[in-house]
Design a protein around this motif. Sequence first.
Motif, PDB file in Angstrom:
ATOM      1  N   ALA A   2      41.983  23.499  12.136  1.00  0.00           N
ATOM      2  CA  ALA A   2      41.324  22.614  13.104  1.00  0.00           C
ATOM      3  C   ALA A   2      41.994  22.699  14.463  1.00  0.00           C
ATOM      4  CB  ALA A   2      41.339  21.172  12.582  1.00  0.00           C
ATOM      5  N   GLU A   3      43.315  22.800  14.471  1.00  0.00           N
ATOM      6  CA  GLU A   3      44.040  22.905  15.742  1.00  0.00           C
ATOM      7  C   GLU A   3      43.705  24.214  16.447  1.00  0.00           C
ATOM      8  OE1 GLU A   3      48.648  22.891  17.421  1.00  0.00           O
ATOM      9  OE2 GLU A   3      48.227  22.511  15.292  1.00  0.00           O
ATOM     10  N   ALA A   4      43.595  25.303  15.684  1.00  0.00           N
ATOM     11  CA  ALA A   4      43.254  26.592  16.280  1.00  0.00           C
ATOM     12  C   ALA A   4      41.858  26.555  16.872  1.00  0.00           C
ATOM     13  CB  ALA A   4      43.366  27.696  15.226  1.00  0.00           C
ATOM     14  N   MET A   5      40.905  25.908  16.183  1.00  0.00           N
ATOM     15  CA  MET A   5      39.541  25.816  16.696  1.00  0.00           C
ATOM     16  C   MET A   5      39.497  24.991  17.986  1.00  0.00           C
ATOM     17  SD  MET A   5      37.759  27.690  14.741  1.00  0.00           S
ATOM     18  CE  MET A   5      39.255  28.699  14.641  1.00  0.00           C
ATOM     19  N   GLU A   6      40.334  23.968  18.058  1.00  0.00           N
ATOM     20  CA  GLU A   6      40.390  23.158  19.273  1.00  0.00           C
ATOM     21  C   GLU A   6      40.911  23.980  20.451  1.00  0.00           C
ATOM     22  OE1 GLU A   6      42.453  19.016  20.937  1.00  0.00           O
ATOM     23  OE2 GLU A   6      42.781  19.679  18.866  1.00  0.00           O
ATOM     24  N   VAL A   7      41.940  24.784  20.193  1.00  0.00           N
ATOM     25  CA  VAL A   7      42.481  25.654  21.241  1.00  0.00           C
ATOM     26  C   VAL A   7      41.423  26.658  21.687  1.00  0.00           C
ATOM     27  CG1 VAL A   7      44.166  27.476  21.717  1.00  0.00           C
ATOM     28  CG2 VAL A   7      44.874  25.407  20.508  1.00  0.00           C
ATOM     29  N   LEU A   8      40.690  27.232  20.727  1.00  0.00           N
ATOM     30  CA  LEU A   8      39.668  28.209  21.058  1.00  0.00           C
ATOM     31  C   LEU A   8      38.576  27.583  21.910  1.00  0.00           C
ATOM     32  CD1 LEU A   8      38.770  31.168  20.522  1.00  0.00           C
ATOM     33  CD2 LEU A   8      37.395  30.284  18.633  1.00  0.00           C
ATOM     34  N   ALA A 149      42.566  34.139  24.486  1.00  0.00           N
ATOM     35  CA  ALA A 149      41.374  34.405  23.673  1.00  0.00           C
ATOM     36  C   ALA A 149      40.480  35.397  24.394  1.00  0.00           C
ATOM     37  CB  ALA A 149      40.614  33.119  23.380  1.00  0.00           C
ATOM     38  N   ARG A 150      39.831  36.224  23.592  1.00  0.00           N
ATOM     39  CA  ARG A 150      38.836  37.162  24.105  1.00  0.00           C
ATOM     40  C   ARG A 150      37.501  36.869  23.430  1.00  0.00           C
ATOM     41  NH1 ARG A 150      37.533  42.979  22.251  1.00  0.00           N
ATOM     42  NH2 ARG A 150      36.103  43.684  23.862  1.00  0.00           N
ATOM     43  N   PHE A 151      36.446  36.726  24.231  1.00  0.00           N
ATOM     44  CA  PHE A 151      35.103  36.434  23.728  1.00  0.00           C
ATOM     45  C   PHE A 151      34.202  37.626  24.064  1.00  0.00           C
ATOM     46  CE2 PHE A 151      37.302  32.531  24.779  1.00  0.00           C
ATOM     47  CZ  PHE A 151      37.064  31.716  23.686  1.00  0.00           C
ATOM     48  N   TYR A 152      33.535  38.172  23.052  1.00  0.00           N
ATOM     49  CA  TYR A 152      32.776  39.402  23.263  1.00  0.00           C
ATOM     50  C   TYR A 152      31.578  39.456  22.322  1.00  0.00           C
ATOM     51  CZ  TYR A 152      35.579  40.737  19.178  1.00  0.00           C
ATOM     52  OH  TYR A 152      36.181  40.774  17.945  1.00  0.00           O
ATOM     53  N   ASP A 153      30.878  40.591  22.351  1.00  0.00           N
ATOM     54  CA  ASP A 153      29.687  40.814  21.535  1.00  0.00           C
ATOM     55  C   ASP A 153      28.651  39.725  21.793  1.00  0.00           C
ATOM     56  OD1 ASP A 153      28.007  42.018  19.762  1.00  0.00           O
ATOM     57  OD2 ASP A 153      28.939  41.190  17.967  1.00  0.00           O
ATOM     58  N   ALA A 154      28.202  39.635  23.047  1.00  0.00           N
ATOM     59  CA  ALA A 154      27.261  38.582  23.427  1.00  0.00           C
ATOM     60  C   ALA A 154      25.861  38.898  22.919  1.00  0.00           C
ATOM     61  CB  ALA A 154      27.245  38.408  24.942  1.00  0.00           C
ATOM     62  N   ASP A 155      25.081  37.841  22.649  1.00  0.00           N
ATOM     63  CA  ASP A 155      23.694  38.014  22.242  1.00  0.00           C
ATOM     64  C   ASP A 155      22.799  38.027  23.474  1.00  0.00           C
ATOM     65  OD1 ASP A 155      23.650  35.406  23.088  1.00  0.00           O
ATOM     66  OD2 ASP A 155      23.358  34.536  21.092  1.00  0.00           O
ATOM     67  N   ASP A 156      21.490  37.946  23.251  1.00  0.00           N
ATOM     68  CA  ASP A 156      20.542  38.020  24.365  1.00  0.00           C
ATOM     69  C   ASP A 156      20.708  36.864  25.353  1.00  0.00           C
ATOM     70  OD1 ASP A 156      19.508  40.298  23.270  1.00  0.00           O
ATOM     71  OD2 ASP A 156      17.892  39.284  22.184  1.00  0.00           O
ATOM     72  N   SER A 157      21.243  35.757  24.894  1.00  0.00           N
ATOM     73  CA  SER A 157      21.439  34.613  25.781  1.00  0.00           C
ATOM     74  C   SER A 157      22.713  34.723  26.603  1.00  0.00           C
ATOM     75  CB  SER A 157      21.476  33.317  24.960  1.00  0.00           C
ATOM     76  OG  SER A 157      22.621  33.292  24.115  1.00  0.00           O
ATOM     77  N   GLY A 158      23.516  35.759  26.313  1.00  0.00           N
ATOM     78  CA  GLY A 158      24.776  35.912  27.032  1.00  0.00           C
ATOM     79  C   GLY A 158      25.929  35.167  26.412  1.00  0.00           C
ATOM     80  N   LEU A 165      41.548  35.140  18.877  1.00  0.00           N
ATOM     81  CA  LEU A 165      42.453  34.095  19.355  1.00  0.00           C
ATOM     82  C   LEU A 165      43.890  34.555  19.158  1.00  0.00           C
ATOM     83  CD1 LEU A 165      42.992  31.210  20.394  1.00  0.00           C
ATOM     84  CD2 LEU A 165      42.879  30.436  18.004  1.00  0.00           C
ATOM     85  N   TYR A 166      44.640  34.601  20.246  1.00  0.00           N
ATOM     86  CA  TYR A 166      46.032  35.036  20.214  1.00  0.00           C
ATOM     87  C   TYR A 166      46.932  33.818  20.377  1.00  0.00           C
ATOM     88  CZ  TYR A 166      43.891  39.577  21.314  1.00  0.00           C
ATOM     89  OH  TYR A 166      43.124  40.697  21.316  1.00  0.00           O
TER      90      TYR A 166
END
Length: 460
Positions: A2-8, A149-158, A165-166
């Motif tokens: 849960a803490e990791a998800m909050e950081v993300l 954190a790196r966010f990638y592989d976007a869908d059609d909505s961007g 998560l590092y």
Amino acid sequence: MAEAMEVLGKLEDRLRIRQPDLQELNERFEGVNKLRQLGVAIPEELKSFTVVLNWARVVVDAIEHRLDLSGFRMPGAEAADTSLWQVWQYNNMDERQGFVHTDALALGTSFACVGTNEDDKDSPLITVESPLEMTVRRDPRTHRVTEAARFYDADDSGTAQRATLYLPNETRWLKRERGQWVNELEPDLHGLGAVPVVPFVNRHRTTRLRDSVLEGASEMADVIPIADSASRAITNTQLLQETLVAPARGVLGATKGDFVGSDGKPLTAWETYFGAVWAMANKDAKTFQFDAADMKNIETIVNMYARLASGVSHLPVEYFGLTTNNPPSAEGYRAGETRLVKTAERKQTAFGNSWEAVMRLVIRFRDGKWSEDARRMEALWRDAGTPTVSMVADAVSKYFAAGLVDWETAQEDIGRSPEMIRRMKERREKESEAALSFGVQQASEVVNEYPVGSSVPVSE
């Protein structure tokens, strides 16, 4: 978990805030942006005449072209570390270092990550990441990266569908399901004690460190409004070429029937206007002509913008297309680049610190422990100036002859890579051993032919 998800979630919000500005800067660099307020002076149907002067890219490229790493030297070593350079070459960083420098100069920030290489443990992986996909947070006291954190592989909505998560002691790979982030793979509990992500920040300042979102500034910021103004002037020139450059002609007292072709059919308005010869039988018709517009004033305006861009960017005015009838000499040209060279040297210092942090992580992944000596590592750069090859060779040879530098330092100053210096050193040692062996053999032959006590003949 849960803490990791909050950081993300916090990191995703942070990136979302910055993305619009980063995207606009990226479009500026790529030259795909549109002139603002164009509809005020130019109708919609004439926007195809738009010309965009991409001086923003000129500024970034001029600095980036002078940022070339040539190696890393450990404290106490006489030459660059060949093992670190092998890792550098393995990851194709000769090319990819330019990606990092370009993004940092254009967008204000870029990133490099270090990870384990399952195929070759002696060569940890180095990847470069876009600031459009990655963001970090720092400790407000030490300014060290605490999470990334790196966010990638976007869908059609961007919207990004995957994320990495590092954290200081673990790395997580996640995917989005029904709007929620869930683990895609088992977390890597590496226990590194540090986030393996290094930011490269352009124009860092202590004031920006207090901002939780903004880090770095683009080198293009000052020249963008000037480039827009120059682009509008060039666009206006495009329109004038179609309307006012050719002398305008008119006729009074003529009717439509006076303008007919050789076949007796009436000519269109444009065929009549662009006709090579105007002649008609109507004796009451009178023709007249307006003088063509003078375009030199627009040239003067664009040259003024070029000088303004030169002033704010520290680049010689020639970089913006302005030349003189009497070009400067080689010495004068180099003197005009003084501010540009100093700017590049400042970037070498700032980016060099980041590359040293990257290579410290490489040593940690390779050896399994942190190296205290690596804290005093030195990044080696090629000369940011533009001297000729003969000038460099002459200066280095004089330093070497005077004993001011050793042989290996002289090779570094010339710009040779650590691997080339290593090969040259091996060949020099082999040649020295061969020469010494040959000398010993010759002396032994002389002793055998003329024993002690005998006379050695002297040639006349």
